[in-house]
Design a protein around this motif. Sequence first.
Motif, short mmCIF file in Angstrom:
data_model
loop_
_atom_site.label_atom_id
_atom_site.label_comp_id
_atom_site.label_asym_id
_atom_site.label_seq_id
_atom_site.Cartn_x
_atom_site.Cartn_y
_atom_site.Cartn_z
N UNK A 1 -42.68 -0.50 20.99
CA UNK A 1 -43.02 -1.62 20.14
C UNK A 1 -42.08 -1.72 18.95
N UNK A 2 -42.49 -2.52 17.97
CA UNK A 2 -41.66 -2.82 16.82
C UNK A 2 -42.05 -2.01 15.59
N UNK A 3 -41.04 -1.54 14.90
CA UNK A 3 -41.20 -0.92 13.58
C UNK A 3 -40.80 -2.00 12.58
N UNK A 4 -41.66 -2.24 11.59
CA UNK A 4 -41.38 -3.24 10.56
C UNK A 4 -41.32 -2.55 9.19
N UNK A 5 -40.19 -2.66 8.51
CA UNK A 5 -39.98 -2.05 7.21
C UNK A 5 -40.13 -3.12 6.13
N UNK A 6 -40.97 -2.84 5.12
CA UNK A 6 -41.20 -3.79 4.03
C UNK A 6 -40.65 -3.23 2.73
N UNK A 7 -39.87 -4.07 2.05
CA UNK A 7 -39.35 -3.76 0.72
C UNK A 7 -39.42 -5.04 -0.10
N UNK A 8 -39.80 -4.92 -1.35
CA UNK A 8 -39.90 -6.09 -2.22
C UNK A 8 -40.91 -7.10 -1.72
N UNK A 9 -41.93 -6.62 -1.02
CA UNK A 9 -42.97 -7.50 -0.51
C UNK A 9 -42.57 -8.30 0.72
N UNK A 10 -41.39 -8.05 1.28
CA UNK A 10 -40.92 -8.79 2.45
C UNK A 10 -40.46 -7.82 3.54
N UNK A 11 -40.63 -8.23 4.79
CA UNK A 11 -40.13 -7.42 5.91
C UNK A 11 -38.61 -7.54 5.88
N UNK A 12 -37.94 -6.40 5.70
CA UNK A 12 -36.48 -6.39 5.58
C UNK A 12 -35.78 -5.88 6.83
#
Length: 137
Positions: free
Chosen positions: A48-59
Amino acid sequence: MATFELELVSPERLLLSRPAEMVVIPAAEGEMGVLPGHAPMIVKLAAGLIRVTEGGQVTEVLFVPGGFAEVTPERLTILADEATPPARLSKAEAEARIAAADKAYNELGLTGTPEAREAAMEQLLAARAMAAVAEAA
């Protein structure tokens, strides 16, 4: 916002090392969000997908075909054979992996050990997940 260290490691090398506010991982039991201060655990990953969030947004979004994750209050370490941005996934390669995994699973039939059949089924499911992500990208 508070951050923790994210590391994505393959058998050959360190693929990613950076701070993150939140990371959503495809745990075997379902998607799981990891935040700073998370309780320690080791988790098996599904394809599946790994989603990284920085600054309140998925980066950053990466596809993994499975693996393991170690969570501590200060760090998330993901161990995976490969990690690929969805835009770089090939539907043709995914279809080839599906065919190979399906053939391997069917060749085991009823004579293979339960462990071998389970491993072959995990390969088939990972290839199907890869195809779905490649098609959606």
